[in-house]
Design an enzyme around this catalytic site. Structure first.
Site, mmCIF file in Angstrom:
data_model
loop_
_atom_site.group_PDB
_atom_site.id
_atom_site.type_symbol
_atom_site.label_atom_id
_atom_site.label_comp_id
_atom_site.label_asym_id
_atom_site.label_seq_id
_atom_site.Cartn_x
_atom_site.Cartn_y
_atom_site.Cartn_z
ATOM 1 N N ARG A 254 0.815 -1.219 0.000
ATOM 2 C CA ARG A 254 0.000 0.000 0.000
ATOM 3 C C ARG A 254 0.846 1.265 0.000
ATOM 4 O O ARG A 254 0.639 2.190 0.775
ATOM 5 C CB ARG A 254 -0.918 0.038 1.231
ATOM 6 C CG ARG A 254 -1.929 -1.071 1.241
ATOM 7 C CD ARG A 254 -2.871 -0.928 2.397
ATOM 8 N NE ARG A 254 -4.118 -1.630 2.107
ATOM 9 C CZ ARG A 254 -5.131 -1.094 1.462
ATOM 10 N NH1 ARG A 254 -5.081 0.150 1.045
ATOM 11 N NH2 ARG A 254 -6.220 -1.813 1.239
ATOM 12 N N ASN A 255 1.810 1.294 -0.888
ATOM 13 C CA ASN A 255 2.710 2.442 -0.917
ATOM 14 C C ASN A 255 3.477 2.457 -2.241
ATOM 15 O O ASN A 255 3.527 1.452 -2.946
ATOM 16 C CB ASN A 255 3.711 2.334 0.256
ATOM 17 C CG ASN A 255 4.248 3.703 0.657
ATOM 18 O OD1 ASN A 255 4.271 4.634 -0.156
ATOM 19 N ND2 ASN A 255 4.654 3.815 1.898
ATOM 20 N N CYS A 256 4.041 3.622 -2.566
ATOM 21 C CA CYS A 256 5.068 3.769 -3.610
ATOM 22 C C CYS A 256 4.544 3.734 -5.043
ATOM 23 O O CYS A 256 5.356 3.693 -5.979
ATOM 24 C CB CYS A 256 6.191 2.744 -3.469
ATOM 25 S SG CYS A 256 7.072 2.866 -1.897
ATOM 26 N N ASP A 258 3.402 6.165 -6.540
ATOM 27 C CA ASP A 258 3.865 7.423 -7.116
ATOM 28 C C ASP A 258 5.337 7.353 -7.533
ATOM 29 O O ASP A 258 5.720 7.910 -8.564
ATOM 30 C CB ASP A 258 3.623 8.578 -6.135
ATOM 31 C CG ASP A 258 4.042 8.228 -4.712
ATOM 32 O OD1 ASP A 258 4.567 7.118 -4.485
ATOM 33 O OD2 ASP A 258 3.836 9.077 -3.830
ATOM 34 N N ARG A 298 10.002 4.003 1.766
ATOM 35 C CA ARG A 298 10.135 4.655 0.460
ATOM 36 C C ARG A 298 11.521 4.376 -0.144
ATOM 37 O O ARG A 298 11.635 4.148 -1.351
ATOM 38 C CB ARG A 298 9.900 6.157 0.601
ATOM 39 C CG ARG A 298 8.582 6.512 1.271
ATOM 40 C CD ARG A 298 7.410 6.463 0.354
ATOM 41 N NE ARG A 298 7.355 7.628 -0.504
ATOM 42 C CZ ARG A 298 6.419 7.796 -1.446
ATOM 43 N NH1 ARG A 298 5.501 6.866 -1.642
ATOM 44 N NH2 ARG A 298 6.409 8.861 -2.188
#
Ligand SMILES: *[C@@H]1O[C@H](CO)[C@@H](O)[C@H](O)[C@H]1NC(C)=O
Length: 330
Positions: A254-256, A258, A298
């Site tokens: 649930r990340n990255c 972008d 990140r």
């Protein structure tokens, strides 16, 4: 060397004399008046900008309005109030052609939400033209959804935006102009950077840097898709060409998403993105970026993606696009 030093020193002396002689004259009063006037004007324009962010739509009228506008692709998650608030704002922006809401919630959008939004668009229609609205309903809840290919998109320009950040229309329209002059590039308001951590031995370990890092160095290599313009072709590239392992990683963690988009665009263009100066109004509560450990996560994304791409496509730059009409002294 000596000669030029001497000349410099003389020039400095003369300047000092001039400054001293001016100090005793009326000119200093004039200067003071100017300073005060500038301060007053600057303060006035700041406060009017702030108060009027929702009705700035006509501010770009002195430039030609683009024949083809852009589409807003807005990511939202269980925050109908924020969605309403930000769409009520953006629907008045010049150049906006359509709005696509990326919907990944288990329940369908409520009738009251739909009614509210259609009403907003109706009341903002100009010359009988209404901004088109579409919910893109997804079954799976994945951050990759926000970059799903949109088949019936009529405009080339996509403005990807989160539901909890608001930019004045004048800022959005300016960024759109910047993107139009470089349509292959990603143009956005939230810059981030990466760099190589040399302390980790001889392997290349990349570190992801947030706002402070950009501020400190004045350089960046990504703009985040929470507020960025890019060409619609990158939606289909993301959907069809992005390695499956990266997409799975994004869904799982649930990340990255972008960062992945920044990688994709940089891999195509071999060029840096463009950071546009703009005012940001955050209307939501604190997001994920304020959670601890976010930066490590990140950095890990940057390293995993670089390995998957087989190289580091991101290019660092220090260029910043500024609306010269708002630049006071030059
Ligand atoms: C990155 O660019 C190379 C060269 O253009 C291309 O072959 C490759 O498919 C691209 N990678 C991705 C993940 O799009």
């Amino acid at each position: 060397m000596r000669g030029s030093l001497l000349v410099n020193r003389r020039a400095v002396q003369r300047f000092r004399q001039l400054a001293i002689s001016a100090a005793g004259s009326v000119k200093i009063k004039l200067l003071l008046c100017c300073c005060i006037a500038f301060t007053v004007i600057a303060l006035a324009s700041r406060s009017s900008d702030f108060m009027g962010w929702s009705n700035h739509s006509s501010s770009l009228d002195l430039l030609s309005t683009p024949r083809k506008g852009f589409a807003i692709v807005m990511n939202t998650w269980k925050r109908d109030d924020l969605l309403k608030q930000s769409l009520a704002h953006y629907s008045s922006c010049g150049g906006l052609d359509s709005i696509h809401i990326v919907w990944s919630e288990p329940t369908l959008p409520s009738d009251s939400l739909k009614e509210f939004l259609y009403h907003i668009l109706q009341s903002n229609s100009r010359d009988g033209r209404r901004v088109k609205l579409k919910f893109d309903i997804n079954e799976e809840d994945s951050l990759n959804n926000r970059f799903k290919e949109i088949k019936d998109l009529e405009t080339d320009g996509v403005f990807s935006i989160d539901d909890d950040v608001i930019f004045p229309c004048s800022t959005v329209e300016f960024a759109f102009k910047v993107w139009q002059s470089a349509p292959d590039t990603m143009v956005g308001f939230v810059p981030r950077r990466h760099w190589i951590d040399k302390s980790k031995g001889n392997t290349n370990w990349y570190v992801y840097g947030g706002w402070w890092s950009v501020w400190w160095t004045g350089t960046y290599s990504m703009v985040l898709s929470k507020a960025a313009f890019f060409h619609k072709k990158y939606l289909s590239l993301y959907t069809n060409e992005m390695p499956a392992s990266i997409k799975e990683y994004i869904t799982k963690n649930r990340n990255c998403e972008d960062i992945a988009m920044s990688f994709l665009v940089a891999n195509e263009t071999n060029a840096p993105p463009i950071w546009v100066k703009g005012k940001i109004f955050e209307i939501g509560s604190t997001g994920i970026s304020s959670l601890g450990g976010h930066s490590d996560m990140r950095s890990q994304c940057v390293n995993i993606f670089a390995a998957e791409f087989g190289r580091m496509p991101l290019v660092t730059t220090s260029v910043k696009a500024v609306d010269s009409r708002n630049a006071w002294f030059w």
